[in-house]
Design a protein around this motif. Sequence first.
Motif, PDB file in Angstrom:
ATOM      1  N   LEU A 126       0.936  -1.128   0.003  1.00 35.67           N
ATOM      2  CA  LEU A 126       0.063   0.113   0.115  1.00 35.67           C
ATOM      3  C   LEU A 126       0.898   1.205  -0.174  1.00 35.67           C
ATOM      4  CD1 LEU A 126      -3.012   1.293   0.332  1.00 35.67           C
ATOM      5  CD2 LEU A 126      -2.336   1.231   2.708  1.00 35.67           C
ATOM      6  N   ASP A 127       0.601   2.312  -0.911  1.00 39.65           N
ATOM      7  CA  ASP A 127       1.367   3.306  -0.975  1.00 39.65           C
ATOM      8  C   ASP A 127       0.866   4.331   0.023  1.00 39.65           C
ATOM      9  OD1 ASP A 127       2.682   5.611  -1.659  1.00 39.65           O
ATOM     10  OD2 ASP A 127       2.143   5.811  -3.823  1.00 39.65           O
ATOM     11  N   PHE A 128       1.557   4.628   1.175  1.00 34.22           N
ATOM     12  CA  PHE A 128       1.015   5.459   2.132  1.00 34.22           C
ATOM     13  C   PHE A 128       0.927   6.671   1.808  1.00 34.22           C
ATOM     14  CE2 PHE A 128       1.601   3.207   6.338  1.00 34.22           C
ATOM     15  CZ  PHE A 128       1.177   1.985   5.838  1.00 34.22           C
ATOM     16  N   SER A 129       1.474   7.358   0.617  1.00 36.77           N
ATOM     17  CA  SER A 129       1.341   8.681   0.328  1.00 36.77           C
ATOM     18  C   SER A 129       0.163   8.768  -1.002  1.00 36.77           C
ATOM     19  CB  SER A 129       2.576   9.376  -0.314  1.00 36.77           C
ATOM     20  OG  SER A 129       2.645   8.478  -1.622  1.00 36.77           O
ATOM     21  N   GLU A 130      -0.716   7.941  -0.909  1.00 39.36           N
ATOM     22  CA  GLU A 130      -1.775   8.030  -1.917  1.00 39.36           C
ATOM     23  C   GLU A 130      -2.834   8.686  -0.859  1.00 39.36           C
ATOM     24  OE1 GLU A 130      -2.239   7.788  -5.238  1.00 39.36           O
ATOM     25  OE2 GLU A 130      -1.727   5.792  -5.261  1.00 39.36           O
ATOM     26  N   LEU A 131      -3.546   9.430  -2.084  1.00 37.47           N
ATOM     27  CA  LEU A 131      -4.866  10.222  -1.337  1.00 37.47           C
ATOM     28  C   LEU A 131      -5.892   8.934  -0.938  1.00 37.47           C
ATOM     29  CD1 LEU A 131      -5.269  13.565  -3.051  1.00 37.47           C
ATOM     30  CD2 LEU A 131      -3.931  13.215  -0.912  1.00 37.47           C
TER      31      LEU A 131
END
Lengths: 517, 335, 328
Positions: A126-131
């Motif tokens: 999971l990309d933690f910087s994704e909105l």
Amino acid sequence: MTLRTQLLLEATDVAKTYGAVVALRSASLAVRPGEVHALMGANGAGKSTLVKILTGAVRPDSGRIVVGGRERMAHSPAEARRGGVVSVYQEPALIPDLDVRSNLRLTKTPEESFRHWLAELGIENLDFSELARVLPLATLRIIDLARALAIEPDVLMLDEMTAALPANLTERVLAVVDGHRGADRSVIFISHRMIEIAAVCDRATVLREGTTVGVVDMTDGAEERIVELMIGDVAEAVPPRTARRDAGAARPPEATPRLTARSLSAKHKLRDVSFELHRGEVLGVVALEGQGQDELFEILSGSERPDGGEMLLDGAPVTFHHPADAIRAGVVYVAADRADALLMQRSITENIALPLTSRIRQWGWINLVAERTRVDAAVEALQIDARAGGEVRQLSGGNQQKVTIARWVAGGVQTMLCFDPTRGIDIRTKSQIYLLLRDLADAGAAVLFYTSELKEIQLVCDRTIVIFGGRVVAEIDAADSDEPTLLRAAYDLPSDAPADTVTDVAVAGPTTRERST
Amino acid sequence: MSAVAGPIVDTRGRPVVDALVAWARRNGWTLSLIALLAVLLAFTKVINPSYGAPGIQGLAISVLPLALAAVAQAVCVIGGGIDLSIGSMMALTSVVAASQMKDQSEEFGVAVILAVLILGLIIGAVNGAVIVITRVPDIVVTLAMSFVWAGAALLVLKTPAGGSAQWLKDLVLGPAGFDWIPKAAVVLIVVVAVIWIPLRRSTVGLSIYAIGSDRLAAFRSGVAVGPTKVIAYATTGLFAALAGISLTASTGIGNPVPGPYTLMSVAAVVLGGVSLAGGRGGVFGPMIGVLILVLIQNDMAFLSLDPNLALVSQGLILIGVVMFGSLIQWRRSRR
Amino acid sequence: MTSSISTRGARIPGGWSRLLREQPVVPISALLIVIVVIYALVRPGVVNADWAGVILRAAVPLAILAGCQTLTMLTGGIDLSVCAVASMAGFMVASLLHGPGFEIGIAVALTAAALAGLLTGIGVGIFRVHPLIMSLGVSFVVLGLANAWQILTVQSSTGVPPVLRTIGSERLGELLPYSLVVFIPLTALILIGLRRTGFGRMLFAIGDNPTAARLSGARSWQVLITLYVLSALMAALAGLLLSGLTNVASVTLADSLVLPSVAAAVIGGTSIFGGRGGFGGTIVGALILTVISALLTALGFPEAVRQILFGSIIVVVAAAYTRVTSVS
């Protein structure tokens, strides 16, 4: 009595009223340490309201809540969280415009623990910087759950947690829930899916119309017992004068149905719905919450456009771009939520006469005499009690509902779409509405009638279609539409099949939508 | 303009490029604004070949108050509100600063500025508190408060008057060592960086975004919605005070009649990519938006066109941008 | 079976709050009388028929502009472009007086106003831009164009047409202002239009519940575009009267009336959320503001106090209405 002191969470006689609508009458819930406790009930039984009260999102009118042996009333979710009570709501509580990392910081969630649970729940990379707004709903719900698990709550509440999830994620969630019950931790589990309840829950509390009607140990045969409790005593449900139609009487076959739906689909909620609605009949629609019925009615009434499929009116294809098109074609819609249909600050007359002035050429002088006559006739037909006040919001829920129907009756009805018109109103009004729908059909109107109260089907409908996962899964004649049959069909359970044949029910992933009031 | 940080999990092996692409996509609006600004600057140079360092300095001075006003507006719009009293708050803080600093020592001026900044925080907080307590919509409350603050400004000074400490003037006027870098621009960037960046990175800043983005989800995430709203408006008040002080610094006096700053700040915020629905955008975009609006005005003057046509084009830009924005939103919701 | 509904009605507060909610004209008329009595007490002998005529004359343009706010606020909107449009109209008629003549001037002014309203209406109704932002943008455009027009025509001393001077400022028998000739029919039209026409019903419906209006077949963009054009035309009318009253034609003539026009509507009981209110209360609201202004001037209070008082009144009154009309 020794048991009582061991309870992890106990709610007693909790009540909550929204305006004129009673959401909870007297709900009680006792959760032992280390158990997974199911909270069951039909649509609108008050499950979600109870969860909101336990987590401090809504303040109850009365009642007592004890957590860990101490009486406590949380005033906000933050306060409940500090007390060890955390909920995962049906709508993910993630801020759409913040990225995942910021959402974690906002709730002061320990990131290591969060990552651990995320992996446990089957989401990696999971990309933690994704909105949050760009993530799919299923992912958001898993994030919400992992976030709740990360702070190791004493009581974890899951409101329809599995509703939006694909099958593989559902399995992981159930496994995590199963493993989560520890020495001191409990889970309150809300689901429409009986199979999940049976799989992970130890006990179940059943709510009906805002009242706790029983607690069931999940042993063999518990499912039947739960269904019985959810339905209630059928005898007391029959209205004084039923409008039951002779189910055997065959309708003369008509050349063209009034309304035909062919493979309607929309927004992944509605997959493939086809049916025919004839003049002079009431066609019932049965579905659990969020199976696509909302979208179906929105499409038929011209509020939304379908992604696929077509609609025919008297055999001719039609496209509705706006509710005005549907109304002009004689298809009128009684909305689910009275708050969507009424001008709450205006008079009964203005509400009933609303469709009479909606088109430009009706913008001129109003003939008050003619209007009075039509409105009075409608008020008379529905026996609306206008004594409560000049504004519609001062009326009782039942009378408000009658106003929404009277609006269309005043103009003469060809085709009426009724979405749960008897939700949350008194029994006398309900039977008046049943009779009215029957009368309309007898006068030649075609009526499509969705209801969340299955016992109404037999009283009102000639035929019934059952929708599950956005598809019509069954069509049932009036003669066979007793409540257990309908309920089984609604859960997509074959009446005598073993339980394990329906495991892939979870694949259909419609979300349940919370409707207030 | 959310800062990109942290390891980006990537399976394709080109993390840096992908990160850049993702960053550019997320800041697409701001990047296109910068491009538009560059085009405008080039255009300015073409129509007025002598445009150079003095022009840039003049631009920076005239932009400073409006840019700070836009930042002020951006903060409360991000928090899901709108503040129509920014112009009045600027007038009030400007006249208070000018009237107190007149004929006083330089050191006293420092105390005055600090006091005015606190005043800005307080009047902003009053706006927010009235909204939270009365539950009257933001628009109505701030519209009414714009009367109150403008009236208060008139109580302080009836006509433009007062004075400014010399150090304050020196702070914003002239170049910062190098001709092409005006002091005003440096001041703007420093002030915004010192106040906004720490705020944005704090939990409070996140909470402001949260209540603007989704009030219910914010409440359920444990955000104290009311106090956060008051903080957002107090921050707006602080930036409005800075804008008011910059007016005094650049003109040397205080004017009790509010300028067109409220409306211009709304225009700049919308142009700068801050969603009026709240929760989206930053303060960098609105500052670029201000530069664009002011440059258009300047170019009109260079073309010896009627300066009022600049007003028309600003209005048309505002309308065009919001229409475009709601069209995008509408199309998105249809899907 | 136990029904899941109780018939306990919504909370109905009694007495004053109920009156304020259902018939706001009555309590605010009482407020107006109280203010007039205060005036009579602090300035004995001033309050007479002549004084009333002067007050009335001053209140008429404000009441019309507040009428624009009332109509737009009924739909949940607001029109901040009215004052730019009003000033533009007044100025345009004056500037065209010496060339094309009075009638052409009126026609051009009204056409320009209608175009401005059309622009606002398209933005609000079709593009769903917030009315506040949209009307703000339009006011920029109108003001800028009016300014440009001013420079283009190089009118150093613009004469207000004598007809407008008469209607705007003179009084019949030194008592009743001639502006009532315009105002009374307009008032009757608005009052009856809101109550007895389908268009009036639609304004309330869209403001009360846009979803319900839509589900009943209303296309709100049709209503909104018509509404904002009407609002702009009314604003132009107010601008003509105002230029007659002040004998000034300038492109910023009515600028100071933006906020008072909103204030008059809010005081008069029209909800900024829409669906509730009427023009009757707005007229009383305009009178209250005019009398307070006159009172403060008579007492020698500065403009500053007037503004602070206006602002405070709006907040207090809006909070009171919010309190009595909110469903708990």
